[in-house]
Design a protein around this motif. Structure first.
Motif, PDB file in Angstrom:
ATOM      1  N   ARG A   1       0.808  -1.182   0.087  1.00 48.82           N
ATOM      2  CA  ARG A   1      -0.029   0.175   0.138  1.00 48.82           C
ATOM      3  C   ARG A   1       1.024   1.265   0.044  1.00 48.82           C
ATOM      4  O   ARG A   1       0.490   2.376  -0.617  1.00 48.82           O
ATOM      5  CB  ARG A   1      -0.795  -0.127   1.308  1.00 48.82           C
ATOM      6  N   ARG A   2       1.954   1.230   0.617  1.00 45.03           N
ATOM      7  CA  ARG A   2       2.792   2.381   0.727  1.00 45.03           C
ATOM      8  C   ARG A   2       3.851   2.518  -0.237  1.00 45.03           C
ATOM      9  O   ARG A   2       4.882   3.278  -0.123  1.00 45.03           O
ATOM     10  CB  ARG A   2       3.386   2.633   2.186  1.00 45.03           C
ATOM     11  N   GLY A   3       4.140   1.487  -0.947  1.00 38.44           N
ATOM     12  CA  GLY A   3       4.982   1.493  -1.768  1.00 38.44           C
ATOM     13  C   GLY A   3       6.468   1.253  -1.438  1.00 38.44           C
ATOM     14  O   GLY A   3       7.557   1.684  -2.055  1.00 38.44           O
ATOM     15  N   ARG A   4       6.630   0.601  -0.370  1.00 37.30           N
ATOM     16  CA  ARG A   4       7.869   0.350   0.406  1.00 37.30           C
ATOM     17  C   ARG A   4       8.042  -1.065   0.724  1.00 37.30           C
ATOM     18  O   ARG A   4       7.818  -1.496   1.756  1.00 37.30           O
ATOM     19  CB  ARG A   4       7.900   1.173   1.676  1.00 37.30           C
ATOM     20  N   ARG A   5       8.509  -1.882  -0.328  1.00 36.47           N
ATOM     21  CA  ARG A   5       8.742  -3.095  -0.122  1.00 36.47           C
ATOM     22  C   ARG A   5       9.748  -3.552   0.773  1.00 36.47           C
ATOM     23  O   ARG A   5       9.927  -4.483   1.225  1.00 36.47           O
ATOM     24  CB  ARG A   5       8.918  -3.818  -1.483  1.00 36.47           C
ATOM     25  N   ASP A   6      10.532  -2.677   1.042  1.00 39.50           N
ATOM     26  CA  ASP A   6      11.564  -2.761   1.968  1.00 39.50           C
ATOM     27  C   ASP A   6      11.109  -3.014   3.570  1.00 39.50           C
ATOM     28  O   ASP A   6      12.087  -3.126   4.264  1.00 39.50           O
ATOM     29  CB  ASP A   6      12.976  -1.657   1.952  1.00 39.50           C
ATOM     30  N   TYR A   7      10.026  -2.594   3.885  1.00 38.25           N
ATOM     31  CA  TYR A   7       9.196  -2.951   5.176  1.00 38.25           C
ATOM     32  C   TYR A   7       9.429  -4.484   5.331  1.00 38.25           C
ATOM     33  O   TYR A   7       9.461  -4.574   6.569  1.00 38.25           O
ATOM     34  CB  TYR A   7       7.681  -2.646   4.801  1.00 38.25           C
ATOM     35  N   ALA A   8       9.795  -5.141   4.628  1.00 34.67           N
ATOM     36  CA  ALA A   8       9.967  -6.559   4.621  1.00 34.67           C
ATOM     37  C   ALA A   8      11.058  -6.858   5.621  1.00 34.67           C
ATOM     38  O   ALA A   8      11.162  -7.762   6.458  1.00 34.67           O
ATOM     39  CB  ALA A   8      10.231  -7.440   3.371  1.00 34.67           C
TER      40      ALA A   8
END
Length: 279
Positions: A37-44
């Motif tokens: 949703r936030r376009g931040r796949r690095d949240y992983a």
């Protein structure tokens, strides 16, 4: 139970493994929703520690094995995860830009591919790495000297966590210095013994978890777990990536000649003593 028979409660192990899989799936699914949703796949990155801590606590709560061991493993794993999570959250909230590693790795991928390559893969890695915790939670300790592998493994875990935390703190202090006064690389403290002491400490934490689990004979068969963790830290997401990003800097090439890559072997002579790894 005789030391010659299996010390694993099969029913308990199935319960622990099933619940661990469910918990990991929930952590990864929740993180994926927010990240996409936030376009931040690095949240992983921020889901790694919590997922492993969740498995440790779930295993301790549902397992029927030795209570001291399963809760000790859960406690140390959770403490390790809390510190790591604070570090990861600081990194992801410290910038509006996605980590370039994810941008490059996922270039052109759709939602399904991102979920599979990042969140499903990380969930499977969490289950694999935490295998010693799960098996230990469903196992009894033998009445032989082998049982001393449990406290020995816990000591190794704590030592690894201390090294990792100290290395991260030394790097943070280095990065807090004014750029004009900061040397090109950090080669003091633990960073003068290994070019990646934070990753080394992390690896030792999971070596210790395996040693503690191996106090019960079947636990020794989970040795692929610490091997996998070391592979992730060195080749997949950690040390080697940092080396590739930094090696075009003359000061870092000098650092590579002087300081061992991973294990703290004797320091090499030659080159000027400049100062650390920013990775």
């Amino acid at each position: 139970m005789s030391s010659r028979t299996s010390s694993v409660d099969g029913t308990s192990l199935r319960r622990v493994v099933g619940a661990s899989a469910a918990v990991v799936a929930a952590v990864q699914a929740g993180t994926a929703v927010v990240a996409l949703r936030r376009g931040r796949r690095d949240y992983a990155d921020a889901a790694w520690g919590p997922g492993l801590a969740a498995v440790a606590v779930t295993s301790a709560a549902l397992g029927s094995g030795d209570p001291w061991r399963r809760w000790a493993l859960a406690g140390v794993t959770t403490a390790w995860a809390v510190r790591l999570e604070r570090l990861m959250l600081g990194r992801v909230h410290g910038t509006d830009e996605e980590d370039e590693r994810y941008t490059e790795f996922l270039d052109g991928d759709g939602t399904a591919a991102v979920v599979a390559k990042v969140f499903v893969t990380q969930g499977l890695a969490q289950l694999a790495v935490s295998a010693p915790l799960q098996l230990a939670a469903a196992s009894t300790l033998p009445r032989t000297p082998r049982r001393w592998l449990f406290p020995a493994g816990m000591a190794v875990m704590v030592a690894g966590a201390v090294v990792e935390a100290a290395a991260d703190r030394q790097k943070a202090r280095f990065m807090e210095r004014d750029r004009d006064e900061r040397p090109d690389v950090l080669d003091t403290g633990l960073w003068g013994l290994s070019r990646h002491p934070n990753y080394l400490g992390d690896s030792v934490v999971w070596d210790g978890a395996w040693v503690a689990a191996a106090a019960s004979a079947p636990g020794a068969w989970t040795f692929p777990a610490p091997v996998a963790m070391s592979y992730f830290l060195v080749f997949a997401t950690g040390a080697k990536r940092t080396e590739r990003r930094m090696e075009d800097r003359p000061a870092y090439r000098d650092y590579q000649r002087r300081v061992p890559f991973f294990l703290p072997l004797p320091r090499r002579s030659g080159g000027s003593a400049q100062a650390g790894d920013e990775g």
